[in-house]
Design a protein around this motif. Structure first.
Motif, PDB file in Angstrom:
ATOM      1  N   ASP A  70       0.823  -1.210   0.000  1.00 32.88           N
ATOM      2  CA  ASP A  70       0.000   0.000   0.000  1.00 32.88           C
ATOM      3  C   ASP A  70       0.857   1.260   0.000  1.00 32.88           C
ATOM      4  O   ASP A  70       0.612   2.193  -0.762  1.00 32.88           O
ATOM      5  N   GLY A  71       1.870   1.296   0.851  1.00 31.03           N
ATOM      6  CA  GLY A  71       2.739   2.466   0.906  1.00 31.03           C
ATOM      7  C   GLY A  71       3.505   2.670  -0.387  1.00 31.03           C
ATOM      8  O   GLY A  71       3.608   3.796  -0.884  1.00 31.03           O
ATOM      9  N   ALA A  72       4.024   1.583  -0.948  1.00 32.10           N
ATOM     10  CA  ALA A  72       4.774   1.677  -2.201  1.00 32.10           C
ATOM     11  C   ALA A  72       3.861   2.122  -3.338  1.00 32.10           C
ATOM     12  O   ALA A  72       4.243   2.953  -4.167  1.00 32.10           O
ATOM     13  N   MET A  73       2.653   1.573  -3.371  1.00 32.09           N
ATOM     14  CA  MET A  73       1.699   1.938  -4.420  1.00 32.09           C
ATOM     15  C   MET A  73       1.337   3.414  -4.319  1.00 32.09           C
ATOM     16  O   MET A  73       1.375   4.147  -5.307  1.00 32.09           O
ATOM     17  N   ASN A  74       0.988   3.868  -3.125  1.00 28.73           N
ATOM     18  CA  ASN A  74       0.610   5.271  -2.952  1.00 28.73           C
ATOM     19  C   ASN A  74       1.758   6.202  -3.306  1.00 28.73           C
ATOM     20  O   ASN A  74       1.560   7.228  -3.959  1.00 28.73           O
ATOM     21  N   PHE A  75       2.963   5.870  -2.858  1.00 28.56           N
ATOM     22  CA  PHE A  75       4.126   6.691  -3.172  1.00 28.56           C
ATOM     23  C   PHE A  75       4.343   6.763  -4.684  1.00 28.56           C
ATOM     24  O   PHE A  75       4.538   7.848  -5.246  1.00 28.56           O
ATOM     25  N   SER A  76       4.297   5.622  -5.344  1.00 30.13           N
ATOM     26  CA  SER A  76       4.520   5.574  -6.791  1.00 30.13           C
ATOM     27  C   SER A  76       3.471   6.374  -7.550  1.00 30.13           C
ATOM     28  O   SER A  76       3.792   7.121  -8.483  1.00 30.13           O
ATOM     29  N   ILE A  77       2.228   6.232  -7.154  1.00 35.02           N
ATOM     30  CA  ILE A  77       1.147   6.978  -7.808  1.00 35.02           C
ATOM     31  C   ILE A  77       1.312   8.476  -7.577  1.00 35.02           C
ATOM     32  O   ILE A  77       1.149   9.284  -8.502  1.00 35.02           O
ATOM     33  N   ASN A  78       1.679   8.870  -6.372  1.00 32.24           N
ATOM     34  CA  ASN A  78       1.886  10.293  -6.083  1.00 32.24           C
ATOM     35  C   ASN A  78       3.036  10.872  -6.893  1.00 32.24           C
ATOM     36  O   ASN A  78       2.942  11.998  -7.397  1.00 32.24           O
ATOM     37  N   VAL A  79       4.121  10.128  -7.014  1.00 25.91           N
ATOM     38  CA  VAL A  79       5.267  10.595  -7.802  1.00 25.91           C
ATOM     39  C   VAL A  79       4.869  10.748  -9.266  1.00 25.91           C
ATOM     40  O   VAL A  79       5.178  11.753  -9.914  1.00 25.91           O
ATOM     41  N   LEU A  80       4.167   9.768  -9.794  1.00 22.66           N
ATOM     42  CA  LEU A  80       3.742   9.816 -11.189  1.00 22.66           C
ATOM     43  C   LEU A  80       2.764  10.962 -11.423  1.00 22.66           C
ATOM     44  O   LEU A  80       2.895  11.716 -12.398  1.00 22.66           O
ATOM     45  N   ASP A  81       1.796  11.120 -10.526  1.00 23.34           N
ATOM     46  CA  ASP A  81       0.847  12.233 -10.653  1.00 23.34           C
ATOM     47  C   ASP A  81       1.562  13.583 -10.609  1.00 23.34           C
ATOM     48  O   ASP A  81       1.232  14.492 -11.373  1.00 23.34           O
ATOM     49  N   ALA A  82       2.538  13.719  -9.722  1.00 23.65           N
ATOM     50  CA  ALA A  82       3.289  14.976  -9.627  1.00 23.65           C
ATOM     51  C   ALA A  82       4.037  15.273 -10.923  1.00 23.65           C
ATOM     52  O   ALA A  82       4.090  16.424 -11.369  1.00 23.65           O
ATOM     53  N   ALA A  83       4.605  14.240 -11.543  1.00 24.77           N
ATOM     54  CA  ALA A  83       5.327  14.434 -12.797  1.00 24.77           C
ATOM     55  C   ALA A  83       4.381  14.922 -13.897  1.00 24.77           C
ATOM     56  O   ALA A  83       4.675  15.880 -14.613  1.00 24.77           O
ATOM     57  N   PHE A  84       3.227  14.274 -14.015  1.00 28.52           N
ATOM     58  CA  PHE A  84       2.262  14.693 -15.033  1.00 28.52           C
ATOM     59  C   PHE A  84       1.699  16.083 -14.725  1.00 28.52           C
ATOM     60  O   PHE A  84       1.517  16.892 -15.632  1.00 28.52           O
ATOM     61  N   THR A  85       1.452  16.372 -13.458  1.00 30.06           N
ATOM     62  CA  THR A  85       0.936  17.688 -13.077  1.00 30.06           C
ATOM     63  C   THR A  85       1.930  18.783 -13.424  1.00 30.06           C
ATOM     64  O   THR A  85       1.548  19.833 -13.955  1.00 30.06           O
ATOM     65  N   SER A  86       3.211  18.559 -13.140  1.00 32.42           N
ATOM     66  CA  SER A  86       4.208  19.592 -13.436  1.00 32.42           C
ATOM     67  C   SER A  86       4.301  19.857 -14.939  1.00 32.42           C
ATOM     68  O   SER A  86       4.430  21.001 -15.364  1.00 32.42           O
ATOM     69  N   VAL A  87       4.201  18.812 -15.759  1.00 30.63           N
ATOM     70  CA  VAL A  87       4.227  19.000 -17.207  1.00 30.63           C
ATOM     71  C   VAL A  87       2.967  19.736 -17.652  1.00 30.63           C
ATOM     72  O   VAL A  87       3.035  20.669 -18.464  1.00 30.63           O
ATOM     73  N   ARG A  88       1.826  19.336 -17.115  1.00 31.14           N
ATOM     74  CA  ARG A  88       0.568  19.993 -17.484  1.00 31.14           C
ATOM     75  C   ARG A  88       0.610  21.483 -17.131  1.00 31.14           C
ATOM     76  O   ARG A  88       0.210  22.333 -17.928  1.00 31.14           O
TER      77      ARG A  88
END
Length: 104
Positions: A70-88
């Motif tokens: 759960d922790g690894a999944m949440n961390f990975s999703i947050n990192v990925l979302d942050a990357a897409f958000t910064s590009v957007r």
């Protein structure tokens, strides 16, 4: 080339650098696609983000011990979302985010 003991000793630092490299590569790829597809309609970036999230969910679910999943999944999703958000944000508002040049 690095040896196994070096990777073990500096694992967190190596993973941090790898994460920055992957983020930079993702950003470069998305920016190149933006030049081709344009920024008027960013539905293409949403499609790529959703496909990326599906890939993360399917990859992690089989390769992480149950207690850490759960922790690894949440961390990975947050990192990925942050990357897409910064590009957007960069594409729509012209604000550029840069990672730190050196790790502490």
């Amino acid at each position: 080339m690095t040896n196994n003991s070096e990777v073990r000793d500096d694992g967190e630092r190596f993973l941090g650098v790898a994460l920055i490299a992957y983020n930079d590569a993702l950003t470069a790829a998305l920016m190149a696609l933006a030049e081709i597809k344009g920024v008027e309609d960013l539905s293409w970036i949403d499609e790529i983000q959703e496909a990326s999230l599906r890939a993360v969910r399917s990859t992690i679910s089989g390769s992480i011990p149950p207690g850490a999943e759960d922790g690894a999944m949440n961390f990975s999703i947050n990192v990925l979302d942050a990357a897409f958000t910064s590009v957007r944000v960069e594409l729509t508002e012209g604000v550029t985010f840069s990672p730190p040049k050196q790790l502490p």
